[in-house]
Design a protein around this motif. Structure first.
Motif, PDB file in Angstrom:
ATOM      1  N   ARG A   1     -48.746 -40.877 -49.025  1.00  0.00           N
ATOM      2  CA  ARG A   1     -50.127 -41.126 -49.433  1.00  0.00           C
ATOM      3  C   ARG A   1     -51.100 -40.342 -48.559  1.00  0.00           C
ATOM      4  N   GLN A   2     -50.856 -40.293 -47.253  1.00  0.00           N
ATOM      5  CA  GLN A   2     -51.725 -39.535 -46.355  1.00  0.00           C
ATOM      6  C   GLN A   2     -51.601 -38.032 -46.608  1.00  0.00           C
ATOM      7  N   VAL A   3     -50.377 -37.590 -46.920  1.00  0.00           N
ATOM      8  CA  VAL A   3     -50.206 -36.172 -47.252  1.00  0.00           C
ATOM      9  C   VAL A   3     -51.006 -35.818 -48.504  1.00  0.00           C
ATOM     10  N   TRP A   4     -51.014 -36.721 -49.459  1.00  0.00           N
ATOM     11  CA  TRP A   4     -51.787 -36.511 -50.690  1.00  0.00           C
ATOM     12  C   TRP A   4     -53.279 -36.409 -50.378  1.00  0.00           C
ATOM     13  N   ILE A   5     -53.774 -37.264 -49.486  1.00  0.00           N
ATOM     14  CA  ILE A   5     -55.179 -37.184 -49.080  1.00  0.00           C
ATOM     15  C   ILE A   5     -55.437 -35.896 -48.308  1.00  0.00           C
TER      16      ILE A   5
ATOM     17  N   GLU B   1     -61.353 -40.168 -43.482  1.00  0.00           N
ATOM     18  CA  GLU B   1     -61.731 -39.807 -42.113  1.00  0.00           C
ATOM     19  C   GLU B   1     -60.517 -39.779 -41.195  1.00  0.00           C
ATOM     20  N   GLU B   2     -59.604 -40.725 -41.373  1.00  0.00           N
ATOM     21  CA  GLU B   2     -58.404 -40.757 -40.524  1.00  0.00           C
ATOM     22  C   GLU B   2     -57.530 -39.524 -40.758  1.00  0.00           C
ATOM     23  N   VAL B   3     -57.321 -39.169 -42.015  1.00  0.00           N
ATOM     24  CA  VAL B   3     -56.502 -37.987 -42.300  1.00  0.00           C
ATOM     25  C   VAL B   3     -57.241 -36.715 -41.879  1.00  0.00           C
ATOM     26  N   LEU B   4     -58.568 -36.693 -42.014  1.00  0.00           N
ATOM     27  CA  LEU B   4     -59.344 -35.526 -41.591  1.00  0.00           C
ATOM     28  C   LEU B   4     -59.200 -35.296 -40.093  1.00  0.00           C
ATOM     29  N   ALA B   5     -59.174 -36.389 -39.323  1.00  0.00           N
ATOM     30  CA  ALA B   5     -58.979 -36.254 -37.879  1.00  0.00           C
ATOM     31  C   ALA B   5     -57.629 -35.604 -37.569  1.00  0.00           C
ATOM     32  N   PHE B   6     -56.614 -35.882 -38.392  1.00  0.00           N
ATOM     33  CA  PHE B   6     -55.318 -35.236 -38.175  1.00  0.00           C
ATOM     34  C   PHE B   6     -55.362 -33.771 -38.603  1.00  0.00           C
ATOM     35  N   VAL B   7     -56.035 -33.487 -39.727  1.00  0.00           N
ATOM     36  CA  VAL B   7     -56.133 -32.102 -40.192  1.00  0.00           C
ATOM     37  C   VAL B   7     -56.846 -31.236 -39.153  1.00  0.00           C
ATOM     38  N   GLN B   8     -57.807 -31.811 -38.459  1.00  0.00           N
ATOM     39  CA  GLN B   8     -58.549 -31.048 -37.448  1.00  0.00           C
ATOM     40  C   GLN B   8     -57.709 -30.720 -36.223  1.00  0.00           C
ATOM     41  N   THR B   9     -56.498 -31.281 -36.118  1.00  0.00           N
ATOM     42  CA  THR B   9     -55.592 -30.945 -35.020  1.00  0.00           C
ATOM     43  C   THR B   9     -54.610 -29.843 -35.395  1.00  0.00           C
ATOM     44  N   LEU B  10     -54.654 -29.388 -36.645  1.00  0.00           N
ATOM     45  CA  LEU B  10     -53.715 -28.371 -37.102  1.00  0.00           C
ATOM     46  C   LEU B  10     -54.155 -26.988 -36.649  1.00  0.00           C
ATOM     47  N   ASP B  11     -53.272 -26.038 -36.843  1.00  0.00           N
ATOM     48  CA  ASP B  11     -53.556 -24.635 -36.541  1.00  0.00           C
ATOM     49  C   ASP B  11     -54.149 -23.973 -37.775  1.00  0.00           C
ATOM     50  N   PRO B  12     -55.219 -23.188 -37.620  1.00  0.00           N
ATOM     51  CA  PRO B  12     -55.905 -22.777 -36.395  1.00  0.00           C
ATOM     52  C   PRO B  12     -56.859 -23.851 -35.880  1.00  0.00           C
ATOM     53  N   THR B  13     -57.028 -23.876 -34.576  1.00  0.00           N
ATOM     54  CA  THR B  13     -57.880 -24.877 -33.955  1.00  0.00           C
ATOM     55  C   THR B  13     -59.325 -24.706 -34.427  1.00  0.00           C
TER      56      THR B  13
ATOM     57  N   VAL C   1     -60.289 -25.919 -37.474  1.00  0.00           N
ATOM     58  CA  VAL C   1     -60.336 -26.030 -38.918  1.00  0.00           C
ATOM     59  C   VAL C   1     -60.684 -27.457 -39.308  1.00  0.00           C
ATOM     60  N   GLY C   2     -61.353 -27.632 -40.429  1.00  0.00           N
ATOM     61  CA  GLY C   2     -61.745 -28.952 -40.896  1.00  0.00           C
ATOM     62  C   GLY C   2     -63.087 -29.415 -40.377  1.00  0.00           C
ATOM     63  N   ALA C   3     -63.777 -28.584 -39.622  1.00  0.00           N
ATOM     64  CA  ALA C   3     -65.090 -28.978 -39.096  1.00  0.00           C
ATOM     65  C   ALA C   3     -66.135 -28.890 -40.203  1.00  0.00           C
ATOM     66  N   ARG C   4     -67.216 -29.658 -40.021  1.00  0.00           N
ATOM     67  CA  ARG C   4     -68.292 -29.651 -40.996  1.00  0.00           C
ATOM     68  C   ARG C   4     -69.466 -28.804 -40.560  1.00  0.00           C
ATOM     69  N   THR C   5     -69.573 -28.526 -39.270  1.00  0.00           N
ATOM     70  CA  THR C   5     -70.637 -27.678 -38.735  1.00  0.00           C
ATOM     71  C   THR C   5     -70.044 -26.742 -37.702  1.00  0.00           C
ATOM     72  N   ALA C   6     -70.831 -25.728 -37.330  1.00  0.00           N
ATOM     73  CA  ALA C   6     -70.364 -24.801 -36.296  1.00  0.00           C
ATOM     74  C   ALA C   6     -70.227 -25.505 -34.959  1.00  0.00           C
ATOM     75  N   ALA C   7     -71.118 -26.436 -34.658  1.00  0.00           N
ATOM     76  CA  ALA C   7     -71.029 -27.172 -33.403  1.00  0.00           C
ATOM     77  C   ALA C   7     -69.738 -27.989 -33.352  1.00  0.00           C
TER      78      ALA C   7
ATOM     79  N   CYS D   1     -66.633 -27.548 -30.730  1.00  0.00           N
ATOM     80  CA  CYS D   1     -66.209 -28.715 -29.946  1.00  0.00           C
ATOM     81  C   CYS D   1     -64.724 -29.010 -30.133  1.00  0.00           C
ATOM     82  N   LEU D   2     -64.211 -28.851 -31.345  1.00  0.00           N
ATOM     83  CA  LEU D   2     -62.785 -29.058 -31.586  1.00  0.00           C
ATOM     84  C   LEU D   2     -61.942 -28.071 -30.796  1.00  0.00           C
ATOM     85  N   GLN D   3     -62.417 -26.854 -30.671  1.00  0.00           N
ATOM     86  CA  GLN D   3     -61.665 -25.858 -29.913  1.00  0.00           C
ATOM     87  C   GLN D   3     -61.767 -26.119 -28.413  1.00  0.00           C
TER      88      GLN D   3
END
Length: 484
Positions: free
Chosen positions: A139-143, A180-192, A194-200, A204-206
């Protein structure tokens, strides 16, 4: 009242025959497209066949006689016949060990592993692959796949979590918190980043991936969250007073921020490598520059004589007769293309011999009209020949159009190519004092001293086309490197 009457007029008119239309169409095709056209003609026209390269008949080569034969043949029982030699060959595909394949498995272990080429994978495919091998439930993979589909080419999320949850709820109930929970995991994927909503958020993720003990990391995070525009404005002093940091920590934090990639998805644009097949080869010989057509660019064609003789002996076979005519037209059109291409290439090499000898600074100004007059052709024909055609030279592979450029009048009355001026500007900036970079006006003065009068705005246009920063930006870059 007008009366109908017959009039006889004599005039000239250019008619676009099918042969001429085909010759013009083949003339403007690049090599790869021309190869596809020729291959299609070979498959559809039985009257065409490709000329094969001459092969050496290995059976006709003289081989040394085995020992014991020849004059000594009578001494071996008096027989003139050669003994039959039987050579046992092992089947490379047969199992060399037990039927279970243990021997083969041992050989396979010694073979190098082959990995698939992943350079053509785009950002979405790269993220989806990481998602499929992650510890998330189905289910999380689907999201996560829905989140990845909402990313643009730069890696930024273009839809809100609420919109994604609303679109998925048509199949299964999904809340905004789940996204939001799955997005937090996607933001840990490569490339660092990715998944951000703004440049800031991307920066910050990097920065968050760095070690906590990294000098300036905490300050860099604070600046990226609240003062990123000040970094873009390069107002370092005002930014340092605003955050209350010392100069060394400030420089370290800014270095970390500038080391981040604001477009993390740009490395996965999914662009396949494009290979350039040169149309002509340019070589240096004892008698000057030699220009030759690339023999491997297009296969040489000929008429199938077997079918041609069959058509000649009979009045039937209307289809074969039409294909025979088409084959002859195609062969002649390819000959015209090669002749025109070779004639234009030789003219370009003759006029740009100084470039081949000394480089870009010796490029001569040249326009389509110059070549058209030299080869007695129309400018439109030269434009077709030089579009998408490449020349292999000792200095690299260049498109024919690279050698055409505008010109600037020199002090001695001779024109100077804009390519040569850009090359001279690049060299002047490369040799300048980093602490005292040359401004556009100073570059214009230097060029004027060399006999090339160029306006300051023209120098600025050429410098920007070369991707070179202004004098103030180069001065700041040199100061930053000195402090580092």
């Amino acid at each position: 009242m007008l009366k109908p009457a017959l009039q006889l007029k004599l005039g000239q008119q250019l008619t676009m025959t099918p042969q001429l239309q085909q010759a013009i169409r083949l003339l403007q095709l690049p090599v790869l497209e021309l190869q596809a056209q020729v291959q299609e003609a070979l498959e559809s026209n039985v009257m065409l066949e490709a000329e094969e390269e001459e092969q050496i008949d290995l059976g006709s080569l003289e081989q040394p006689a085995p020992q014991g034969e020849g004059e000594d043949g009578d001494e071996r029982g008096g027989s003139d016949e050669a003994d039959e030699v039987v050579v046992e060959m092992e089947d490379p595909w047969a199992d060399s060990a037990t039927p279970s394949g243990e021997g083969r498995a041992q050989e396979d272990d010694d073979r190098p592993l082959e990995f698939a080429d992943e350079r053509g994978r785009d950002l979405h495919q790269h993220l989806t692959w990481q998602l499929e091998v992650s510890p998330l439930d189905p289910r999380q993979v689907w999201i996560g796949e829905a989140i990845i589909d909402a990313l643009n080419d730069d890696g930024y999320l273009t839809e809100s979590a609420a919109d994604i949850a609303r679109s998925l709820s048509a199949d299964l109930p999904v809340s905004e918190q789940d996204v939001e929970e799955v997005l937090a995991f996607v933001q840990t994927l490569d490339p660092t980043g990715v998944g951000a909503r703004t440049a800031a958020e991307c920066i910050c993720l990097q920065l968050a991936q760095l070690e906590p003990a990294t000098p300036g990391r905490d300050l860099a995070l604070a600046i990226a969250r609240d003062h990123l525009q000040a970094v873009a404005d390069r107002d370092t002093e005002a930014l340092r007073r605003r955050v209350g940091a010392d100069e060394d920590t400030m420089l370290a934090a800014l270095a970390l921020i500038r080391g981040c990639n604001p477009r993390p998805g740009s490395a996965f644009e999914g662009v396949q490598p494009e290979y350039v097949v040169p149309d002509v080869f340019v070589r240096r010989t004892d008698h000057g520059w030699s220009v030759e057509i690339n023999p491997g660019s297009v296969p040489r064609l000929k008429v199938n004589q077997g079918y041609a003789n069959l058509v000649a002996r009979s009045a039937d076979y209307a289809t074969l007769r039409a294909q025979l005519q088409e084959a002859r037209w195609l062969i002649r059109s390819l000959e015209i293309r090669n002749e025109t291409l070779l004639k234009v290439a030789r003219t370009i090499v003759q006029r740009q011999a100084a470039f081949l000898e000394h480089g870009e600074e010796s490029m001569q100004p040249m326009i389509l009209r110059d070549v058209a007059e030299a080869v007695s052709m129309h400018e439109s024909t030269i434009s077709r020949v030089t579009t998408g055609k490449y020349m292999h030279t000792p200095r690299g592979i260049f498109e024919f159009r690279y050698f055409f450029s505008s010109h600037v009048s020199g002090a001695d009355g001779e024109d100077v190519s804009s390519v040569a001026i850009r090359a001279r500007i690049r060299k002047l900036i490369a040799d300048e004092d980093p602490g005292k970079p040359l401004s556009d006006a100073q570059l214009a003065d230097v060029l004027a001293g060399e006999g090339v009068r160029v306006a300051r705005r023209t120098v600025a246009k050429y410098r920007e086309a070369l991707g070179l920063a202004s004098s103030s930006e180069r001065r700041q870059q040199a100061a930053a490197r000195a402090r580092a």
